[in-house]
Every structure is written in C-alpha cells, then in structure tokens.
Design a protein around this motif. Structure first.
Motif, PDB file in Angstrom:
ATOM      1  N   GLY A  11     -14.592  12.613   3.037  1.00  0.00           N
ATOM      2  CA  GLY A  11     -14.748  10.896   3.923  1.00  0.00           C
ATOM      3  C   GLY A  11     -16.933  11.813   4.997  1.00  0.00           C
ATOM      4  N   ARG A  12     -16.247  12.384   5.053  1.00  0.00           N
ATOM      5  CA  ARG A  12     -17.837  13.492   5.336  1.00  0.00           C
ATOM      6  C   ARG A  12     -19.068  13.943   4.989  1.00  0.00           C
ATOM      7  N   SER A  13     -20.116  13.362   5.654  1.00  0.00           N
ATOM      8  CA  SER A  13     -21.332  13.634   4.684  1.00  0.00           C
ATOM      9  C   SER A  13     -21.495  15.139   4.424  1.00  0.00           C
ATOM     10  N   LYS A  48      -7.827  11.867   0.240  1.00  0.00           N
ATOM     11  CA  LYS A  48      -7.046  10.554   1.846  1.00  0.00           C
ATOM     12  C   LYS A  48      -5.727  11.251   1.226  1.00  0.00           C
ATOM     13  N   THR A  49      -5.477  10.405  -0.158  1.00  0.00           N
ATOM     14  CA  THR A  49      -4.634  10.664  -0.579  1.00  0.00           C
ATOM     15  C   THR A  49      -3.535  11.934  -0.837  1.00  0.00           C
ATOM     16  N   HIS A  50      -4.046  13.134  -0.652  1.00  0.00           N
ATOM     17  CA  HIS A  50      -3.284  14.211  -0.495  1.00  0.00           C
ATOM     18  C   HIS A  50      -3.191  14.721   0.743  1.00  0.00           C
ATOM     19  N   TRP A  51      -3.438  13.632   1.867  1.00  0.00           N
ATOM     20  CA  TRP A  51      -3.499  14.067   3.662  1.00  0.00           C
ATOM     21  C   TRP A  51      -2.349  13.878   3.588  1.00  0.00           C
ATOM     22  N   GLY A  52      -0.741  13.925   4.267  1.00  0.00           N
ATOM     23  CA  GLY A  52       0.132  12.987   5.033  1.00  0.00           C
ATOM     24  C   GLY A  52      -0.051  12.984   6.523  1.00  0.00           C
ATOM     25  N   ILE A  53       0.599  12.020   7.122  1.00  0.00           N
ATOM     26  CA  ILE A  53       0.350  11.914   8.808  1.00  0.00           C
ATOM     27  C   ILE A  53       1.392  11.299   8.336  1.00  0.00           C
ATOM     28  N   GLY A  54       2.138  12.340  10.091  1.00  0.00           N
ATOM     29  CA  GLY A  54       3.795  11.030   9.185  1.00  0.00           C
ATOM     30  C   GLY A  54       4.478  10.541   8.369  1.00  0.00           C
ATOM     31  N   THR A  56       3.545   9.672   5.452  1.00  0.00           N
ATOM     32  CA  THR A  56       2.327   8.427   5.014  1.00  0.00           C
ATOM     33  C   THR A  56       1.382   8.930   4.194  1.00  0.00           C
ATOM     34  N   SER A  57       0.353   9.139   3.352  1.00  0.00           N
ATOM     35  CA  SER A  57      -0.823   9.220   3.102  1.00  0.00           C
ATOM     36  C   SER A  57      -1.647   8.539   4.294  1.00  0.00           C
ATOM     37  N   ALA A  58      -2.934   8.752   4.372  1.00  0.00           N
ATOM     38  CA  ALA A  58      -4.222   9.235   5.625  1.00  0.00           C
ATOM     39  C   ALA A  58      -4.600   8.138   4.333  1.00  0.00           C
ATOM     40  N   LYS A  59      -5.120   7.521   3.184  1.00  0.00           N
ATOM     41  CA  LYS A  59      -5.537   6.555   2.804  1.00  0.00           C
ATOM     42  C   LYS A  59      -4.686   5.207   3.221  1.00  0.00           C
ATOM     43  N   ASN A  60      -3.604   5.168   3.188  1.00  0.00           N
ATOM     44  CA  ASN A  60      -2.823   4.010   3.162  1.00  0.00           C
ATOM     45  C   ASN A  60      -2.752   3.718   5.026  1.00  0.00           C
ATOM     46  N   LEU A  61      -3.454   4.911   5.823  1.00  0.00           N
ATOM     47  CA  LEU A  61      -3.256   4.783   7.186  1.00  0.00           C
ATOM     48  C   LEU A  61      -4.442   3.716   7.552  1.00  0.00           C
ATOM     49  N   GLY A  62      -5.592   3.903   6.787  1.00  0.00           N
ATOM     50  CA  GLY A  62      -6.418   3.522   7.029  1.00  0.00           C
ATOM     51  C   GLY A  62      -7.666   4.608   7.332  1.00  0.00           C
ATOM     52  N   ARG A  63      -7.496   5.990   7.317  1.00  0.00           N
ATOM     53  CA  ARG A  63      -8.551   6.673   8.206  1.00  0.00           C
ATOM     54  C   ARG A  63      -9.671   7.317   6.715  1.00  0.00           C
TER      55      ARG A  63
END
Length: 63
Positions: A11-13, A48-54, A56-63
C-alpha cells in the motif's frame, strides 16, 4: 556484503519504498563502514490479506 530484508504491508507508494531503500542503505553504510555499492536492500510487500494482526487479516481490520 550487508543484506537487509524488510517486509512491509502493501500500500505504500514507490516513492516511499525508494526513500526507505536509500535511507536504509545510507544508515547501514555509515554504521558498518561498508561502501553503499555493497549494501543490498530487499523490500517485500505482503498483501493485507496475508498480514495477520490479532488473528485477523489487516484487510478485514481496514488497515
């Protein structure tokens, strides 16, 4: 030959990634006294779908 492997969430430029590689190269070169030409930086963007936070994927956390 120093090798730095960085994993970041997608997501970074390209400009931000270029700046990251330059700054890391400069820091490693200065700290270790290694020529910049010998410093390798690998930046891997993780979806983001492959980055888990707690659990849950980051995509589902809106990050």
């Amino acid at each position: 030959m120093p090798l730095v492997n960085i994993q970041i969430m997608e997501g970074r430029s390209q400009e931000k990634i270029d700046a990251l590689m330059k700054n890391v190269t400069d820091t490693v070169s200065e700290t270790l006294g290694a020529p910049k030409e010998n410093v390798r930086v690998i930046v891997t963007e993780i979806p983001k779908t492959h980055w888990g936070i707690g659990g849950t994927s980051a995509k589902n956390l809106g990050r």
